[in-house]
Design an enzyme around this catalytic site. Structure first.
Site, PDB file in Angstrom:
ATOM      1  N   LYS A  34       0.831  -1.218   0.000  1.00 40.96           N
ATOM      2  CA  LYS A  34       0.000   0.000   0.000  1.00 40.96           C
ATOM      3  C   LYS A  34       0.859   1.259   0.000  1.00 40.96           C
ATOM      4  CE  LYS A  34      -3.618  -2.632   0.519  1.00 40.96           C
ATOM      5  NZ  LYS A  34      -4.157  -3.208  -0.682  1.00 40.96           N
ATOM      6  N   CYS A  35       1.984   1.208  -0.646  1.00 44.26           N
ATOM      7  CA  CYS A  35       2.956   2.303  -0.662  1.00 44.26           C
ATOM      8  C   CYS A  35       2.948   2.974  -2.037  1.00 44.26           C
ATOM      9  CB  CYS A  35       4.345   1.728  -0.342  1.00 44.26           C
ATOM     10  SG  CYS A  35       5.694   2.925  -0.404  1.00 44.26           S
ATOM     11  N   GLY A  36       3.303   4.237  -2.070  1.00 43.27           N
ATOM     12  CA  GLY A  36       3.436   4.933  -3.345  1.00 43.27           C
ATOM     13  C   GLY A  36       4.516   4.339  -4.235  1.00 43.27           C
ATOM     14  N   PHE A  37       5.439   3.591  -3.643  1.00 46.16           N
ATOM     15  CA  PHE A  37       6.509   2.953  -4.417  1.00 46.16           C
ATOM     16  C   PHE A  37       6.167   1.521  -4.829  1.00 46.16           C
ATOM     17  CE2 PHE A  37       8.852   6.165  -1.878  1.00 46.16           C
ATOM     18  CZ  PHE A  37       9.407   6.889  -2.921  1.00 46.16           C
ATOM     19  N   THR A  38       4.985   1.024  -4.457  1.00 47.02           N
ATOM     20  CA  THR A  38       4.594  -0.354  -4.777  1.00 47.02           C
ATOM     21  C   THR A  38       4.703  -0.663  -6.270  1.00 47.02           C
ATOM     22  OG1 THR A  38       3.181  -0.460  -2.825  1.00 47.02           O
ATOM     23  CG2 THR A  38       2.750  -2.077  -4.545  1.00 47.02           C
TER      24      THR A  38
END
Length: 189
Positions: A34-38
């Site tokens: 659930k990360c912006g870097f996923t």
């Protein structure tokens, strides 16, 4: 000492020795769904697909230490990454990657390759640094993992050769990967 000296838990809870990857070039990365870097999972899988037969192995280590961005259980993480990003490289049991409870493997990785700064040209770098400064300012004052998707490159002998922060895209590592993969070819010929 090398990464081969460490044991980790598989997503199903079995103990796995990293020495099973001896002779391969490794990318060790702490992940979160659930990360912006996923979306970096897509390019990590592209690297695995492109260089896997030459001896590259990506290893994912989910962690929920950065703003709760890994809320899923271990089996759910594997399923999410496979269905949404085509990931077929190993994803291990969720673990701590920084702080007093950090897994020994991550303490080793960060001692071998200290923090050298973020690529502030990355589109989300300023936002990420702002969040860290606001919520976790202590993260900026040591060599520990700063956020999800910190990537470590390991040579065929198990030595940590490079660290790439979340603001470095996986494909930015490609020339370093190629150099490590070619090293064995030169040695064996």
């Amino acid at each position: 000492m090398s990464v081969y000296d460490y044991k980790v838990k598989t997503s199903s809870g079995l103990t796995a020795k990293l020495e099973r990857y001896k002779g391969q070039v490794l990318i060790l990365v702490n992940t979160a769904t659930k990360c912006g870097f996923t979306p970096q999972l897509d390019d990590l899988q592209k690297l695995q697909d492109k260089y896997g037969e030459q001896g590259l192995q990506v290893l994912g280590f989910p962690s929920n230490q950065f703003d709760g961005q890994e809320p899923l259980g271990d089996g759910e993480i594997t399923e999410f990454c496979s269905l949404n990003h085509g990931v077929n490289f190993p994803l291990f049991k969720k673990m701590d990657v920084r702080g007093d409870e950090a897994h020994p493997l991550y303490r080793y990785l960060t001692s071998e390759q200290p923090f050298r700064g973020f690529d502030m040209h990355h589109p989300t770098a300023k936002l990420m640094v702002s969040i860290i400064e606001d919520k976790h300012p202590e993260y900026l004052h040591d060599n520990g993992i700063k956020w999800n998707f910190t990537k470590f490159l390991v040579d065929r002998e198990g030595q940590v050769t490079a660290r790439f922060e979340p603001t470095s895209e996986p494909l930015d590592m490609e020339s370093d990967i190629q150099a490590l993969l070619e090293h064995k070819a030169a040695v064996t010929e």
